[in-house]
Design an enzyme around this catalytic site. Structure first.
Site, PDB file in Angstrom:
ATOM      1  N   ALA A 187      -9.756  -6.492 -43.941  1.00 23.22           N
ATOM      2  CA  ALA A 187      -9.754  -7.574 -42.959  1.00 23.22           C
ATOM      3  C   ALA A 187     -11.138  -7.746 -42.333  1.00 23.22           C
ATOM      4  O   ALA A 187     -11.665  -8.865 -42.250  1.00 23.22           O
ATOM      5  CB  ALA A 187      -8.712  -7.292 -41.872  1.00 23.22           C
ATOM      6  N   ASP A 227      -3.833  -4.264 -40.671  1.00 24.59           N
ATOM      7  CA  ASP A 227      -2.696  -3.357 -40.432  1.00 24.59           C
ATOM      8  C   ASP A 227      -2.384  -3.140 -38.952  1.00 24.59           C
ATOM      9  O   ASP A 227      -1.305  -2.650 -38.614  1.00 24.59           O
ATOM     10  CB  ASP A 227      -2.966  -1.981 -41.064  1.00 24.59           C
ATOM     11  CG  ASP A 227      -2.816  -1.989 -42.575  1.00 24.59           C
ATOM     12  OD1 ASP A 227      -2.508  -3.071 -43.129  1.00 24.59           O
ATOM     13  OD2 ASP A 227      -3.013  -0.938 -43.200  1.00 24.59           O
ATOM     14  N   GLU A 237       2.235   4.597 -56.735  1.00 23.38           N
ATOM     15  CA  GLU A 237       0.948   4.474 -57.440  1.00 23.38           C
ATOM     16  C   GLU A 237       0.279   5.850 -57.569  1.00 23.38           C
ATOM     17  O   GLU A 237      -0.340   6.156 -58.580  1.00 23.38           O
ATOM     18  CB  GLU A 237       0.035   3.481 -56.723  1.00 23.38           C
ATOM     19  CG  GLU A 237       0.563   2.049 -56.841  1.00 23.38           C
ATOM     20  CD  GLU A 237      -0.458   0.978 -56.495  1.00 23.38           C
ATOM     21  OE1 GLU A 237      -1.215   1.178 -55.534  1.00 23.38           O
ATOM     22  OE2 GLU A 237      -0.497  -0.046 -57.192  1.00 23.38           O
ATOM     23  N   ASN A 271     -18.293   0.129 -37.755  1.00 19.58           N
ATOM     24  CA  ASN A 271     -17.394   0.869 -38.649  1.00 19.58           C
ATOM     25  C   ASN A 271     -17.732   2.352 -38.619  1.00 19.58           C
ATOM     26  O   ASN A 271     -18.888   2.730 -38.447  1.00 19.58           O
ATOM     27  CB  ASN A 271     -17.525   0.316 -40.080  1.00 19.58           C
ATOM     28  CG  ASN A 271     -16.391   0.783 -40.973  1.00 19.58           C
ATOM     29  OD1 ASN A 271     -15.231   0.799 -40.568  1.00 19.58           O
ATOM     30  ND2 ASN A 271     -16.708   1.177 -42.189  1.00 19.58           N
ATOM     31  N   LYS A 272     -16.702   3.168 -38.811  1.00 21.76           N
ATOM     32  CA  LYS A 272     -16.861   4.622 -38.779  1.00 21.76           C
ATOM     33  C   LYS A 272     -17.802   5.120 -39.878  1.00 21.76           C
ATOM     34  O   LYS A 272     -18.472   6.120 -39.748  1.00 21.76           O
ATOM     35  CB  LYS A 272     -15.468   5.224 -39.009  1.00 21.76           C
ATOM     36  CG  LYS A 272     -15.183   6.473 -38.209  1.00 21.76           C
ATOM     37  CD  LYS A 272     -13.934   7.171 -38.697  1.00 21.76           C
ATOM     38  CE  LYS A 272     -12.665   6.529 -38.191  1.00 21.76           C
ATOM     39  NZ  LYS A 272     -11.453   7.276 -38.571  1.00 21.76           N
ATOM     40  N   VAL A 279     -15.060   3.719 -32.935  1.00 18.23           N
ATOM     41  CA  VAL A 279     -14.549   2.981 -31.777  1.00 18.23           C
ATOM     42  C   VAL A 279     -13.540   3.861 -31.048  1.00 18.23           C
ATOM     43  O   VAL A 279     -12.618   4.408 -31.660  1.00 18.23           O
ATOM     44  CB  VAL A 279     -13.874   1.668 -32.235  1.00 18.23           C
ATOM     45  CG1 VAL A 279     -13.219   0.960 -31.059  1.00 18.23           C
ATOM     46  CG2 VAL A 279     -14.886   0.763 -32.915  1.00 18.23           C
ATOM     47  N   ALA A 296      -3.164  -5.462 -48.243  1.00 16.39           N
ATOM     48  CA  ALA A 296      -4.563  -5.892 -48.362  1.00 16.39           C
ATOM     49  C   ALA A 296      -4.606  -7.420 -48.437  1.00 16.39           C
ATOM     50  O   ALA A 296      -5.484  -8.056 -47.861  1.00 16.39           O
ATOM     51  CB  ALA A 296      -5.167  -5.278 -49.618  1.00 16.39           C
ATOM     52  N   GLN A 297      -3.646  -7.978 -49.126  1.00 12.45           N
ATOM     53  CA  GLN A 297      -3.618  -9.427 -49.338  1.00 12.45           C
ATOM     54  C   GLN A 297      -3.565 -10.214 -48.022  1.00 12.45           C
ATOM     55  O   GLN A 297      -4.340 -11.139 -47.796  1.00 12.45           O
ATOM     56  CB  GLN A 297      -2.374  -9.745 -50.175  1.00 12.45           C
ATOM     57  CG  GLN A 297      -2.269 -11.140 -50.610  1.00 12.45           C
ATOM     58  CD  GLN A 297      -1.019 -11.379 -51.476  1.00 12.45           C
ATOM     59  OE1 GLN A 297      -0.735 -12.498 -51.823  1.00 12.45           O
ATOM     60  NE2 GLN A 297      -0.274 -10.370 -51.829  1.00 12.45           N
TER      61      GLN A 297
HETATM   62  P1  NAD Z   1       5.790   1.558 -47.227  1.00 12.04           P
HETATM   63  O1  NAD Z   1       6.233   1.378 -45.842  1.00 12.04           O
HETATM   64  O2  NAD Z   1       5.689   0.373 -48.115  1.00 12.04           O
HETATM   65  O3  NAD Z   1       6.714   2.625 -47.985  1.00 12.04           O
HETATM   66  C1  NAD Z   1       7.086   3.827 -47.375  1.00 12.04           C
HETATM   67  C2  NAD Z   1       8.370   4.333 -47.992  1.00 12.04           C
HETATM   68  O4  NAD Z   1       8.665   5.583 -47.383  1.00 12.04           O
HETATM   69  C3  NAD Z   1       9.559   3.414 -47.763  1.00 12.04           C
HETATM   70  O5  NAD Z   1      10.192   3.158 -48.990  1.00 12.04           O
HETATM   71  C4  NAD Z   1      10.437   4.214 -46.805  1.00 12.04           C
HETATM   72  O6  NAD Z   1      11.818   4.011 -47.018  1.00 12.04           O
HETATM   73  C5  NAD Z   1      10.052   5.648 -47.140  1.00 12.04           C
HETATM   74  N1  NAD Z   1      10.332   6.594 -46.065  1.00 12.04           N
HETATM   75  C6  NAD Z   1      10.135   6.436 -44.739  1.00 12.04           C
HETATM   76  N2  NAD Z   1      10.565   7.522 -44.070  1.00 12.04           N
HETATM   77  C7  NAD Z   1      11.024   8.401 -44.990  1.00 12.04           C
HETATM   78  C8  NAD Z   1      11.565   9.708 -44.930  1.00 12.04           C
HETATM   79  N3  NAD Z   1      11.756  10.371 -43.782  1.00 12.04           N
HETATM   80  N4  NAD Z   1      11.896  10.330 -46.084  1.00 12.04           N
HETATM   81  C9  NAD Z   1      11.713   9.707 -47.273  1.00 12.04           C
HETATM   82  N5  NAD Z   1      11.226   8.463 -47.390  1.00 12.04           N
HETATM   83  C10 NAD Z   1      10.868   7.818 -46.264  1.00 12.04           C
HETATM   84  O7  NAD Z   1       4.382   2.321 -47.107  1.00 12.04           O
HETATM   85  P2  NAD Z   1       3.175   2.457 -48.150  1.00 12.04           P
HETATM   86  O8  NAD Z   1       3.654   2.662 -49.538  1.00 12.04           O
HETATM   87  O9  NAD Z   1       2.250   3.452 -47.572  1.00 12.04           O
HETATM   88  O10 NAD Z   1       2.496   1.068 -48.059  1.00 12.04           O
HETATM   89  C11 NAD Z   1       1.997   0.601 -46.814  1.00 12.04           C
HETATM   90  C12 NAD Z   1       1.588  -0.851 -46.959  1.00 12.04           C
HETATM   91  O11 NAD Z   1       0.425  -0.944 -47.791  1.00 12.04           O
HETATM   92  C13 NAD Z   1       2.687  -1.645 -47.623  1.00 12.04           C
HETATM   93  O12 NAD Z   1       2.826  -2.880 -47.013  1.00 12.04           O
HETATM   94  C14 NAD Z   1       2.203  -1.795 -49.035  1.00 12.04           C
HETATM   95  O13 NAD Z   1       2.628  -3.007 -49.593  1.00 12.04           O
HETATM   96  C15 NAD Z   1       0.691  -1.740 -48.898  1.00 12.04           C
HETATM   97  N6  NAD Z   1       0.102  -1.163 -50.124  1.00 12.04           N
HETATM   98  C16 NAD Z   1      -0.238  -2.009 -51.139  1.00 12.04           C
HETATM   99  C17 NAD Z   1      -0.746  -1.513 -52.326  1.00 12.04           C
HETATM  100  C18 NAD Z   1      -1.044  -2.473 -53.442  1.00 12.04           C
HETATM  101  O14 NAD Z   1      -1.053  -3.680 -53.205  1.00 12.04           O
HETATM  102  N7  NAD Z   1      -1.254  -2.014 -54.656  1.00 12.04           N
HETATM  103  C19 NAD Z   1      -0.918  -0.142 -52.493  1.00 12.04           C
HETATM  104  C20 NAD Z   1      -0.566   0.715 -51.441  1.00 12.04           C
HETATM  105  C21 NAD Z   1      -0.054   0.192 -50.261  1.00 12.04           C
END
Ligand code: NAD
Length: 398
Positions: free
Chosen positions: A15, A297, A170, A38-39, A82, A313-314
């Site tokens: 962002a 975020d 991933e 930035n850090k 910050v 990110a999008q």
């Molecule tokens: P997320 O919130 O998408 O997924 C976290 C998962 O952890 C959820 O499925 C949730 O049900 C689970 N969870 C939560 N508490 C739990 C528990 N106590 N025990 C077990 N499971 C539990 O988080 P993320 O994967 O870190 O992603 C964060 C954001 O960043 C998202 O919006 C994602 O779309 C984005 N992101 C995008 C990309 C990409 O575009 N390639 C890659 C990484 C992250």
């Protein structure tokens, strides 16, 4: 002559970098002083961190120097941390002094959310920054080396990933590719390695269509991953994790990928937040502070149904552009435009040459989706650093 107004951008993630680039491009020379704080003196690709974490890519490939992106004559870059924002005094408090502003764009990113689960902060590892993924990479190698010192301790070769969202999946996609290499290097029987994904929701990859999720889960299962779905992580200790109704998985490595929250700086500065995020108005301003935009975020943007868009990110990139445009409009005394999010789809990588993606009504999987992922990543590299950065980084982004 009046002094140029000061626009300060906090944070050099998706962002913040996008906002600074847009300001650099659209402001006339001398119209405003723009500063990015930035850090680090680099920008890193959060959506690529799973590779250096698993050890399938170098941490250096997941970053680019901010000075390689921004023109130092148009945007001053300050490497500082910050600590707080003082909206009344219109200044930002940092580890190396205060920075005054007229217009502020807060893009401080997210932090891992642990939901108060005991032991996670102390014992789990988080895919959140370059230093954290360097640590994870070395930790994984060390577990193999430790196992070779005492081969009864097979839990050294057990990996638990909490959360099957994009970050968790991933990472696991890369880890399954890395394990055979580590086994060969350390003379370890691959059959001794266990990888668990523990997900509280009934299915992995929330937001993806069921057939794509099935494809991803089947692929990873065939590579040896055990999914424990509909089972939450309850507790983490130095020995492993307690899940669901009391089962304990002994593990040398616990990676927490259970979600993100906003930056603690906003709470510390007295903004009203929900899990560290500020619900912004349609122009991306913080309530009651017309001169402060919050994006990425650390912000919550509500859709037409009043529901928050998930952080990504999008959306951060689109917010960066919109906040910069509105900041300029504010300076020029013109009308600002409400933010409109164009969701273009999501692609999740599942290791080299494998991915799933949904773009509009199209669903793709396997090699085609992996190519799509390359295109998405390539577009971003081109946007921030032109052909030069695209050529420099593209081989890694595969
Ligand atoms: P997320 O919130 O998408 O997924 C976290 C998962 O952890 C959820 O499925 C949730 O049900 C689970 N969870 C939560 N508490 C739990 C528990 N106590 N025990 C077990 N499971 C539990 O988080 P993320 O994967 O870190 O992603 C964060 C954001 O960043 C998202 O919006 C994602 O779309 C984005 N992101 C995008 C990309 C990409 O575009 N390639 C890659 C990484 C992250």
């Amino acid at each position: 002559m009046a002094e140029p107004k000061k626009i300060v951008v906090l944070g050099g993630g998706y962002a913040g970098i996008t906002a600074a680039l847009k300001l650099q491009k659209q402001l006339a020379r001398g119209e405003a002083d723009v500063t990015l704080v930035n850090k680090h003196d680099y920008h890193y690709f959060t959506t690529q961190l799973h590779k250096p974490a698993a050890g399938t890519g170098s941490p250096d490939h997941a970053r680019v120097g901010i000075r390689d992106i921004l023109n130092p004559r148009r945007v001053a870059v300050l490497k500082r941390t910050v600590e707080k924002i003082d909206p009344a005094g219109k200044k930002v408090l940092t580890d190396e002094g205060d920075i005054p502003y007229d217009v502020l764009i807060v893009a401080l990113g997210g932090e891992p959310e642990t939901f108060g689960i005991p032991g996670l902060t102390e014992h789990a590892l988080f895919i959140r920054s370059l230093s954290s993924v360097r640590y994870i990479r070395e930790h994984i190698k060390y577990q193999f080396a430790l196992f070779k010192q005492d081969e009864d301790r097979t839990e050294r070769l057990t990996f638990v990933v909490g959360g099957a969202g994009l970050t968790g999946i991933e990472f696991v996609g890369e880890l399954v590719n890395r394990i055979p290499e580590l086994c060969r290097y350390h003379d370890v029987d691959p059959a001794l390695v266990n990888i668990f994904v523990v997900e509280a929701a009934p299915a992995a990859l929330p937001g993806f269509d069921a057939d794509l999720v099935d494809y991803a889960v089947d692929l990873l299962r065939r590579k040896g991953v055990v999914f424990k779905l509909g089972i939450p992580v309850k507790k983490c200790t130095s020995e492993g994790v307690e899940i669901g109704d009391g089962e304990f998985i002994r593990a040398g490595t616990v990676i927490w990928a259970g979600g993100v929250r906003g930056s603690r700086v906003l709470e510390a500065s007295g903004f009203e937040t929900t899990r560290g995020r500020v619900v912004v108005n349609p122009y991306l301003q913080a309530p009651g502070h017309g001169e402060i935009f919050v994006i990425g975020d650390s912000s919550i943007v509500l859709n037409d149904q009043g529901k928050p868009y998930p952080p990504s990110a999008q959306i951060a990139i689109q917010q960066g552009e919109a906040a910069a445009r509105n900041a300029i409009a504010l300076l020029r005394g013109r009308e600002m435009a409400p933010f409109k999010y164009f969701y273009r789809g999501t692609v999740a990588s599942l290791g080299k040459g494998e991915a799933i993606g949904s773009v509009g009504k199209y669903k793709v999987k396997g090699a085609k989706a992996a190519i799509l992922k390359k295109i998405v990543d390539g577009r971003y590299l081109f946007k921030i650093g032109g052909v030069r950065l695209l050529i420099r980084k593209m081989a890694f982004f595969s």
